[in-house]
Design an enzyme around this catalytic site. Structure first.
Site, PDB file in Angstrom:
ATOM      1  N   LYS A 149       0.825  -1.203   0.000  1.00  0.00           N
ATOM      2  CA  LYS A 149       0.000   0.000   0.000  1.00  0.00           C
ATOM      3  C   LYS A 149       0.859   1.253   0.000  1.00  0.00           C
ATOM      4  CE  LYS A 149      -4.126  -2.317   1.526  1.00  0.00           C
ATOM      5  NZ  LYS A 149      -5.166  -2.541   2.553  1.00  0.00           N
ATOM      6  N   ARG A 177      -2.656 -10.492   5.141  1.00  0.00           N
ATOM      7  CA  ARG A 177      -3.022 -10.637   3.725  1.00  0.00           C
ATOM      8  C   ARG A 177      -1.934  -9.977   2.884  1.00  0.00           C
ATOM      9  NH1 ARG A 177      -5.805  -7.780  -0.217  1.00  0.00           N
ATOM     10  NH2 ARG A 177      -7.237  -9.004  -1.523  1.00  0.00           N
TER      11      ARG A 177
END
Length: 269
Positions: free
Chosen positions: A204, A243
């Site tokens: 991210k 994840r």
């Protein structure tokens, strides 16, 4: 949990696994590298993304779910649509991972209750097209905790069982970089809710910016070390799972942390 995006436009690997055969091969590879669960998604949730139709999402994911589960791989379906979730469970998936926590589709709670599948309830404030406009908090950890608690309470009233709930604070979803770091620092307050916690920091933008000058950013494919470090940090705090796109890097980080006594073997997911 290894990420398998069967999409043309996901932020990290859009298009790489859009072909069904390529997606199946990559799912097998993720499992071989150490993913306990392969998380299959047919809709990009990157900031600004437009939604595919339900039919298109079904076309993308269901053959891949079926093929991987036939090979004994544990699969979760990453979807905000109740009918996609139902079809994926019918095809062999065992977990529903809904980034909207059941808010995007009013039929989702009933599908979750009917199937009995574990349900990942992520903190969510709106669809990708405008979610970053909603990144306003008084105290991000307290606010996310309260909103997750309220959402779980509603789901329980709608028939979702206590043993089905997994919560996710939604790193990167309607959050600034500082919000993300604050949530990681305050993970214990999310874990203290009493539900298993899933964390997804993988590749991210806030990991691309850390330690860099203003305007400079690591490219997507150079964020896996930072992902592995934040995942090991989350594991040490006691989360249920992490994840990630690059399973090998995170497994290595968890192995090293375990050897150092930083992460217990039972904390590795």
């Amino acid at each position: 949990m290894g990420v398998l995006n069967v999409t043309p436009d996901s932020f990290s690997d859009g298009g790489q696994w859009a072909d069904g055969d390529a997606a199946i091969a990559h799912g097998v590879q993720l499992a071989a590298e150490g993913a306990s669960i392969v998380d299959i998604g047919g809709e990009s949730t990157r900031p600004g993304a437009e939604r595919p139709s339900e039919l298109e999402e079904l076309r993308r994911v269901i053959p891949v779910v079926h093929a991987l589960t036939e090979q004994g791989i544990t699969v979760s379906i990453d979807t905000m649509r109740a009918e996609v979730a139902r079809a994926a469970i019918d095809a062999g998936a065992t977990i529903i991972n809904d980034v909207s926590g059941g808010l995007a589709d009013p039929q989702m709670p009933s599908v979750v209750a009917e199937t009995g599948a574990p349900f990942v309830v992520m903190h969510w404030r709106g669809h990708s097209v405008d979610m970053q406009d909603r990144a306003h908090y008084d105290d991000v950890v307290a606010d996310v905790r309260a909103e997750l608690e309220a959402r779980v309470s509603t789901l329980r009233d709608q028939g979702v069982g206590d043993d089905q709930i997994i919560v996710d604070p939604g790193i990167g979803f309607a959050k600034t970089a500082e919000h993300n770091w604050a949530l990681l620092r305050g993970l214990e307050r999310i874990i203290d809710l009493g539900w298993p916690v899933l964390i997804g920091t993988s590749r991210k933008a806030f990991l691309g910016r850390i330690g860099r000058a203003e305007g400079d950013e690591r490219p997507l494919d150079r964020r896996d070390v930072a992902t592995a470090i934040t995942s090991a940090f989350a594991a040490r705090r006691g989360v249920w799972g992490v994840r990630v796109h690059d399973v090998t890097a995170t497994v290595d980080a968890l192995d090293v942390a375990a050897a150092l006594g930083v992460v217990n073997e039972e904390e590795r997911s």
